[in-house]
Scaffold this motif. Structure first.
Motif: not given
Length: 293
Positions: A13-18, A31-38, A42-43, A119-122
């Motif tokens: 699973t993942a939580t994506a924030t932008n 354009s300027l975008d900040w992104w985060n994937f938690d 993960p496989f 291992a969980d990744q961010e």
């Protein structure tokens, strides 16, 4: 290295924030975008290198190592000269991955690794695009711009095997080759500068692509520094397109890696990082398209 399937895998699973914004004013677009994937669970495929390191030795620089071969720190003789070896609980797990059992590290023939929920990744960073159109340049439109990605973090929890045994500590792996962990290489910065010129049926595009330098944490900086440090890389592409016969025909000519740059050297099986760079030198491409109806 034998990769083994795992019927007990759980969905990752993942939580994506932008967050971002766009500026479109007159001839300017940006354009300027900040992104985060938690990522959770993960496989991943267990790292054969981490398993061999743990099997081989235990030291201050390799605290997860066990020395699990016969006579090692993690599998000593029950009594001197007895020829009977008693591996620790951790070493019993490590030894389940290797063959022949208990042999010296240099003589290992096979390592078995599993596909696991790892291992969980961010990871987080910034994407940007900015361009400006200059009208009336030699009767056409000249566009100058830049785009790219900056990776601020690429974090992972401790790396484990299918039994939950810690094989290597986690951390922030941005700016590293990551060939010693089950992660992709992650240069801190990738970007390009581009120029486009359009005039009637003609379009000419130039792009300079840049990949920031990064390091191989699996190598000592003082031993073969050329392999520890992977150089930055710049390539140039050029594209020309012309539309003919009332736009029914299109002719395109492209030159990729115009200056025929080699990828920077890296300590991998291919002698370069195929996830980040291309081994192709200069390539020319001619395309002709004609629309019948």
């Amino acid at each position: 290295v034998d990769i083994v399937g795992n019927p007990n895998l759980e969905p990752e699973t993942a939580t994506a924030t932008n967050f971002g914004f766009i500026v479109d004013v007159g001839n300017f677009y940006g354009s300027l975008d900040w992104w985060n994937f938690d990522f959770q669970q993960p496989f991943q495929t267990e790292s054969s290198g981490q398993i061999v390191n743990a099997y081989s030795s235990f030291s201050a620089s390799n605290p997860t190592g066990q020395g699990c071969f016969n006579g090692g720190a993690g599998a000593p003789e029950t009594a001197p000269g007895s020829g009977v070896f008693t591996p620790t609980a951790s070493c019993q797990i490590i030894r389940s991955h290797v063959f022949p059992l208990g042999i010296a590290p240099a003589a290992l023939q096979r390592v078995e690794v599993n596909i696991i929920n790892g291992a969980d990744q961010e990871t987080s960073g910034l994407d940007w695009l900015a361009q400006y159109d200059f009208d009336g340049v030699f009767g056409g439109v000249l566009t100058l711009g830049t785009d790219g990605t900056y990776t601020a973090e690429y974090k992972s929890d401790d790396f484990v095997d299918i039994n939950g045994l810690t094989l290597a500590p986690g951390g922030d792996f941005v700016g590293l080759l990551n060939d010693n962990v089950p992660l992709l290489p992650k240069p801190e910065f990738k970007g390009s500068l581009f120029a486009k010129f359009s005039h009637g049926a003609h379009r000419l595009t130039y792009a300079m692509r840049y990949v920031h330098d990064y390091d191989d944490a699996n190598r000592a900086p003082t031993v073969l520094p050329s392999l520890y440090h992977i150089d930055s890389h710049v390539t140039h592409d050029l594209h020309y397109i012309v539309r003919l016969f009332d736009d029914k025909a299109t002719v395109s000519l492209s030159a990729f890696n115009l200056t025929d740059e080699d990828p920077p050297q890296a300590s991998t099986d291919l002698n370069y990082d195929p996830y980040t760079h291309s081994a192709f030198g200069r390539m020319l491409k001619l395309g002709i398209t004609y629309q019948l109806f």
